[in-house]
Design a protein around this motif. Structure first.
Motif, PDB file in Angstrom:
ATOM      1  N   GLY A  33       0.810  -1.218   0.000  1.00 51.90           N
ATOM      2  CA  GLY A  33       0.000   0.000   0.000  1.00 51.90           C
ATOM      3  C   GLY A  33       0.845   1.272   0.000  1.00 51.90           C
ATOM      4  O   GLY A  33       0.339   2.341  -0.304  1.00 51.90           O
ATOM      5  N   SER A  34       2.139   1.143   0.360  1.00 48.21           N
ATOM      6  CA  SER A  34       3.031   2.304   0.280  1.00 48.21           C
ATOM      7  C   SER A  34       3.397   2.571  -1.180  1.00 48.21           C
ATOM      8  O   SER A  34       3.280   1.688  -2.029  1.00 48.21           O
ATOM      9  N   SER A  35       3.836   3.778  -1.443  1.00 47.20           N
ATOM     10  CA  SER A  35       4.388   4.053  -2.773  1.00 47.20           C
ATOM     11  C   SER A  35       5.462   5.132  -2.679  1.00 47.20           C
ATOM     12  O   SER A  35       5.499   5.901  -1.717  1.00 47.20           O
ATOM     13  N   LEU A  36       6.331   5.125  -3.658  1.00 47.14           N
ATOM     14  CA  LEU A  36       7.440   6.080  -3.705  1.00 47.14           C
ATOM     15  C   LEU A  36       7.374   6.776  -5.056  1.00 47.14           C
ATOM     16  O   LEU A  36       7.466   6.087  -6.093  1.00 47.14           O
ATOM     17  N   ASP A  37       7.143   8.080  -5.043  1.00 45.90           N
ATOM     18  CA  ASP A  37       6.970   8.814  -6.304  1.00 45.90           C
ATOM     19  C   ASP A  37       5.888   8.161  -7.155  1.00 45.90           C
ATOM     20  O   ASP A  37       6.025   8.063  -8.381  1.00 45.90           O
ATOM     21  N   GLY A  38       4.873   7.679  -6.501  1.00 46.69           N
ATOM     22  CA  GLY A  38       3.754   7.063  -7.222  1.00 46.69           C
ATOM     23  C   GLY A  38       3.984   5.626  -7.636  1.00 46.69           C
ATOM     24  O   GLY A  38       3.081   4.976  -8.161  1.00 46.69           O
ATOM     25  N   ARG A  39       5.178   5.116  -7.400  1.00 47.91           N
ATOM     26  CA  ARG A  39       5.463   3.730  -7.774  1.00 47.91           C
ATOM     27  C   ARG A  39       5.127   2.838  -6.576  1.00 47.91           C
ATOM     28  O   ARG A  39       5.734   2.966  -5.511  1.00 47.91           O
ATOM     29  N   PRO A  40       4.171   1.925  -6.733  1.00 47.91           N
ATOM     30  CA  PRO A  40       3.692   1.189  -5.558  1.00 47.91           C
ATOM     31  C   PRO A  40       4.641   0.097  -5.071  1.00 47.91           C
ATOM     32  O   PRO A  40       5.364  -0.515  -5.869  1.00 47.91           O
ATOM     33  N   SER A  41       4.606  -0.129  -3.772  1.00 48.66           N
ATOM     34  CA  SER A  41       5.269  -1.285  -3.187  1.00 48.66           C
ATOM     35  C   SER A  41       4.701  -2.529  -3.862  1.00 48.66           C
ATOM     36  O   SER A  41       3.492  -2.653  -4.046  1.00 48.66           O
ATOM     37  N   GLY A  42       5.565  -3.434  -4.246  1.00 52.44           N
ATOM     38  CA  GLY A  42       5.163  -4.619  -5.011  1.00 52.44           C
ATOM     39  C   GLY A  42       5.768  -4.591  -6.402  1.00 52.44           C
ATOM     40  O   GLY A  42       5.835  -5.609  -7.080  1.00 52.44           O
ATOM     41  N   SER A  43       6.216  -3.379  -6.799  1.00 57.08           N
ATOM     42  CA  SER A  43       6.746  -3.245  -8.163  1.00 57.08           C
ATOM     43  C   SER A  43       8.257  -3.021  -8.166  1.00 57.08           C
ATOM     44  O   SER A  43       8.833  -2.696  -9.190  1.00 57.08           O
ATOM     45  N   PHE A  44       8.901  -3.215  -7.011  1.00 60.70           N
ATOM     46  CA  PHE A  44      10.353  -2.990  -6.932  1.00 60.70           C
ATOM     47  C   PHE A  44      11.099  -4.320  -7.102  1.00 60.70           C
ATOM     48  O   PHE A  44      10.606  -5.386  -6.707  1.00 60.70           O
ATOM     49  N   GLY A  45      12.278  -4.243  -7.670  1.00 61.82           N
ATOM     50  CA  GLY A  45      13.131  -5.427  -7.786  1.00 61.82           C
ATOM     51  C   GLY A  45      12.516  -6.486  -8.698  1.00 61.82           C
ATOM     52  O   GLY A  45      11.586  -6.236  -9.456  1.00 61.82           O
ATOM     53  N   ARG A  46      13.077  -7.703  -8.616  1.00 63.12           N
ATOM     54  CA  ARG A  46      12.557  -8.825  -9.418  1.00 63.12           C
ATOM     55  C   ARG A  46      11.192  -9.260  -8.895  1.00 63.12           C
ATOM     56  O   ARG A  46      10.324  -9.685  -9.657  1.00 63.12           O
ATOM     57  N   ALA A  47      11.026  -9.202  -7.575  1.00 74.23           N
ATOM     58  CA  ALA A  47       9.790  -9.671  -6.960  1.00 74.23           C
ATOM     59  C   ALA A  47       9.763  -9.178  -5.522  1.00 74.23           C
ATOM     60  O   ALA A  47      10.807  -8.906  -4.928  1.00 74.23           O
ATOM     61  N   GLU A  48       8.564  -9.067  -4.961  1.00 72.24           N
ATOM     62  CA  GLU A  48       8.411  -8.698  -3.553  1.00 72.24           C
ATOM     63  C   GLU A  48       7.495  -9.701  -2.862  1.00 72.24           C
ATOM     64  O   GLU A  48       6.646 -10.320  -3.502  1.00 72.24           O
ATOM     65  N   VAL A  49       7.679  -9.841  -1.550  1.00 71.99           N
ATOM     66  CA  VAL A  49       6.902 -10.806  -0.773  1.00 71.99           C
ATOM     67  C   VAL A  49       6.087 -10.073   0.290  1.00 71.99           C
ATOM     68  O   VAL A  49       6.602  -9.181   0.956  1.00 71.99           O
ATOM     69  N   PHE A  50       4.806 -10.477   0.427  1.00 71.51           N
ATOM     70  CA  PHE A  50       3.896  -9.860   1.394  1.00 71.51           C
ATOM     71  C   PHE A  50       3.247 -10.927   2.270  1.00 71.51           C
ATOM     72  O   PHE A  50       3.231 -12.099   1.921  1.00 71.51           O
ATOM     73  N   SER A  51       2.729 -10.467   3.402  1.00 68.99           N
ATOM     74  CA  SER A  51       2.071 -11.360   4.353  1.00 68.99           C
ATOM     75  C   SER A  51       0.608 -10.964   4.521  1.00 68.99           C
ATOM     76  O   SER A  51       0.263  -9.790   4.403  1.00 68.99           O
ATOM     77  N   LEU A  52      -0.261 -11.932   4.806  1.00 73.03           N
ATOM     78  CA  LEU A  52      -1.692 -11.671   5.010  1.00 73.03           C
ATOM     79  C   LEU A  52      -2.146 -12.022   6.426  1.00 73.03           C
ATOM     80  O   LEU A  52      -3.318 -12.273   6.671  1.00 73.03           O
ATOM     81  N   THR A  53      -1.186 -12.067   7.384  1.00 79.44           N
ATOM     82  CA  THR A  53      -1.574 -12.338   8.771  1.00 79.44           C
ATOM     83  C   THR A  53      -2.251 -11.095   9.355  1.00 79.44           C
ATOM     84  O   THR A  53      -2.071  -9.988   8.838  1.00 79.44           O
ATOM     85  N   PRO A  54      -3.020 -11.263  10.439  1.00 81.43           N
ATOM     86  CA  PRO A  54      -3.846 -10.167  10.959  1.00 81.43           C
ATOM     87  C   PRO A  54      -3.078  -8.950  11.457  1.00 81.43           C
ATOM     88  O   PRO A  54      -3.691  -7.933  11.764  1.00 81.43           O
ATOM     89  N   SER A  55      -1.761  -9.012  11.555  1.00 77.97           N
ATOM     90  CA  SER A  55      -1.016  -7.821  11.956  1.00 77.97           C
ATOM     91  C   SER A  55      -0.787  -6.896  10.763  1.00 77.97           C
ATOM     92  O   SER A  55      -0.253  -5.802  10.934  1.00 77.97           O
ATOM     93  N   LYS A  56      -1.181  -7.323   9.562  1.00 77.06           N
ATOM     94  CA  LYS A  56      -0.965  -6.512   8.370  1.00 77.06           C
ATOM     95  C   LYS A  56      -2.226  -5.720   8.000  1.00 77.06           C
ATOM     96  O   LYS A  56      -3.239  -5.819   8.682  1.00 77.06           O
ATOM     97  N   LEU A  57      -2.134  -4.962   6.903  1.00 76.16           N
ATOM     98  CA  LEU A  57      -3.292  -4.149   6.499  1.00 76.16           C
ATOM     99  C   LEU A  57      -4.278  -4.953   5.649  1.00 76.16           C
ATOM    100  O   LEU A  57      -5.483  -4.794   5.775  1.00 76.16           O
ATOM    101  N   VAL A  58      -3.751  -5.785   4.750  1.00 73.62           N
ATOM    102  CA  VAL A  58      -4.614  -6.682   3.970  1.00 73.62           C
ATOM    103  C   VAL A  58      -4.451  -8.070   4.575  1.00 73.62           C
ATOM    104  O   VAL A  58      -3.334  -8.602   4.618  1.00 73.62           O
ATOM    105  N   ILE A  59      -5.525  -8.656   5.063  1.00 73.18           N
ATOM    106  CA  ILE A  59      -5.390  -9.862   5.867  1.00 73.18           C
ATOM    107  C   ILE A  59      -6.322 -10.977   5.397  1.00 73.18           C
ATOM    108  O   ILE A  59      -7.348 -10.733   4.762  1.00 73.18           O
ATOM    109  N   ALA A  60      -5.919 -12.195   5.750  1.00 71.73           N
ATOM    110  CA  ALA A  60      -6.728 -13.368   5.396  1.00 71.73           C
ATOM    111  C   ALA A  60      -6.615 -14.436   6.483  1.00 71.73           C
ATOM    112  O   ALA A  60      -6.921 -15.586   6.225  1.00 71.73           O
ATOM    113  N   GLY A  61      -6.184 -14.060   7.666  1.00 69.70           N
ATOM    114  CA  GLY A  61      -5.938 -15.056   8.706  1.00 69.70           C
ATOM    115  C   GLY A  61      -4.516 -15.559   8.590  1.00 69.70           C
ATOM    116  O   GLY A  61      -3.666 -15.299   9.424  1.00 69.70           O
ATOM    117  N   GLU A  62      -4.255 -16.300   7.530  1.00 68.85           N
ATOM    118  CA  GLU A  62      -2.887 -16.717   7.189  1.00 68.85           C
ATOM    119  C   GLU A  62      -2.725 -16.553   5.683  1.00 68.85           C
ATOM    120  O   GLU A  62      -3.704 -16.579   4.953  1.00 68.85           O
TER     121      GLU A  62
END
Lengths: 379, 379
Positions: B170-199
């Motif tokens: 959900g963050s972005s830098l100069d309009g470029r969103p997190s998730g679009s940096f490097g070869r690939a990015e990894v995210f978590s969906l545990t309840p401590s995050k903003l987008v969640i699914a339990g696990e």
């Protein structure tokens, strides 16, 4: 691009809990607002353990993850004896827990590794018994609740014994339920099983300390002092997964009955068909009906497994070649596992297969087999 | 046994989708009867990828599993450069993918490893650049959408760069969103995050072939020819997990706004408090507000992180010492990471923390810090 028509009888179609049963589970999660590490996981673990006749069950993200953590926690360093006919990801669990495999060929009637073959496998592998970690049995196809003689072999050699029992939940042997054999057993909750949650796996054990260790390992290996056990993994399942599994668990008895009625028809109708064999069973067994596989002896049948499968498919019936593989590199040393890999066909057992449908499928198999008998040479 | 009273302001309390939004997701699963490997997983992957500004997203059972598979698929043999301040399970992903770690100390203002420290870390480790696999950045605390200079360092040395971005969706830098940096990015969906699914966990990438490879690897490494890639794992997430995540994804914008308003109060109120520092930020950044950590300089504050935490707790406010650790064995060589491990405190950002609550908490912190200033010696 041409697409095949979907089969009128799919191989798999799980018994799903109804919307009301699911809503009851979901409502308690909505009320608690807890989506992971919560009370529904604990409740599922208690109910699953009770059905397995043991003190503890540990819910994980998958059966393979469950097995990996179990072997990391409980298997001494060394090589693990296991049947040569396996679901291949089992091998990844061995590697990820730092163990080597010693393969034992399977019994030609029971289709799994039995006691006499285990010591022979260790000997053939040229491994001293002191470098053997234990035995990982696999009561495949659900026609057994355990691996005959496996526990006895463990006792005789003072080695721990575990079971990959993904096919066996709900089975029992002399009233002793699957889940209560060996040090621990591993189960799967994917939709091809009887108790399902979409994804998930479970370890059952009577060793409370082992269960607590597995609960820590599935949670990154977090320790009370804030450090992390390096054997840990992120392998929890959510409250939602537990809720789905609880709703499904309550349907287990009915589903076992239905499958066994269907399998009884397959067995009865094909009992006299030369070249078609079923897994050997045991009078003391109450099977769960997880799978109904037949062995197609190409020579005796005049057709082979894959041709029989195509013929069934032409009639709208989906069956699948076994997804168990002969894993060893030197396959020639494991003739039974290799033969079964090529000859086993799993027949449909989905929710829309009743006794009438099973009878029709069995008769179509019998016809195919008879129809393909090599014609007598022209006189 | 005495039990502590639950805090009146808990550290975490996720923004949960309402019952109606969840029911809409569940109804489509009930209708399809498909519980895994189905259309909802694909739909979530498309929507998540769109939000990350890349072509593909791959849903897995956890972030650690996602990272393990990503490194198995995409990281050349060798040592991976990574910040010394880490969530410890990241290290398990490195080991399970067969990689060594080269740690780089973190920047004292940005709290993550930046470009100049990377080459220095490789040099200090005495590793030739040709044995370096790549750089695994970690935009920790959500106050950055990437690791400044990380991509440039990768280009300069012709090394792949990935991000463990569990804090940054959900963050972005100069309009470029997190998730679009490097070869690939990894995210978590545990309840401590903003987008969640339990696990759950997700990999985002613009490399379609990599995404397809990861989809095969999470599914046991199954290949079209029926064999199994040994790098595979059982790391799928169910249709239900995807449905939960979809319902949560639609709340992301509002949740980012709320958190940033709360963080603005914390920052403003504590701006003049000597000894309390916030993570350095960048004007080009739109932060997601994942965390609000303060660095408690014991000397300047007259109190330390743990005493400040206890004082807050006595007032009913839960905060937590950072769960990031200085991972290297030779900790002394990583003074900034070690200091931050001991000095960072995460302030509450749960759903019931509004600007008024944040103001009260910030003022209580300021008082504690001022109150504990060593008294002047008696005159």
């Amino acid at each position: 691009m041409s697409r095949e028509k979907p089969p009128s009888v799919p191989y798999r179609a799980p018994r799903l809990p109804g919307a009301d049963a699911l809503r009851a589970q979901f409502d308690s999660i909505l009320e608690s607002g807890i989506w992971n590490r919560g009370p529904i996981v604990s409740r599922f673990e208690r109910e699953f353990a009770a059905r397995a006749g043991v003190g503890d069950a540990v819910l994980c993200s998958s059966a393979t993850a469950s097995l990996t953590l179990l072997l990391r926690a409980d298997a001494p360093e060394g090589a693990i004896v296991m049947p040569a006919l396996q679901f291949p990801p089992v091998f990844a669990a061995l590697r990820d827990s730092g163990h080597e495999a010693i393969f034992a060929d399977v019994d030609p009637r029971f289709w799994t590794a039995r006691s006499p073959s285990l010591s022979r496998a260790v000997e053939t592998a040229g491994v001293s018994m002191k470098f053997v970690s234990g035995f990982l049995g696999a009561p495949s196809f659900g026609e057994t609740a355990s691996c005959p003689g496996g526990e006895e072999w463990g006792r005789e050699h003072a080695k721990p014994v575990w079971f990959d029992s993904c096919h066996a939940f709900g089975s029992s042997l002399d009233g002793r339920p699957s889940g209560s054999f060996g040090r621990a057993e591993v189960f799967s909750l994917t939709p091809s099983k009887l108790v399902i949650a979409g994804e998930g796996g479970v370890v059952t054990t009577d060793d409370q300390a082992l269960a607590e260790e597995l609960r820590a390992l599935r949670d990154y290996g977090k320790r009370a002092d804030g450090t992390f056990d390096p054997r840990g993994a992120s392998a929890r399942a959510s409250e939602w997964t537990a809720g789905l599994a609880l709703a499904s668990l309550s349907l287990l008895g009915d589903e076992i009955d239905r499958r066994n009625r269907v399998i009884a028809v397959y067995r009865e109708e094909l009992a006299g068909t030369v070249g078609i064999e079923f897994q050997a069973s045991d009078d003391r067994l109450m099977a769960n009906g997880q799978e109904c596989a037949i062995r197609v002896d190409a020579q005796a049948c005049g057709t082979n497994r894959d041709r029989l499968r195509s013929a069934l498919r032409a009639g709208g019936v989906e069956s699948i070649p076994t997804y168990l593989k002969c894993l060893p590199e030197r396959r020639a040393a494991f003739p039974v596992a290799c033969a079964l890999e090529a000859e086993l066909l799993h027949l449909p057992l989905g929710i829309d297969v009743d006794e009438r449908v099973a009878q029709r499928i069995a008769r179509s198999i019998a016809e195919q087999v008879a129809g393909e008998t090599p014609a007598s040479p022209p006189s």
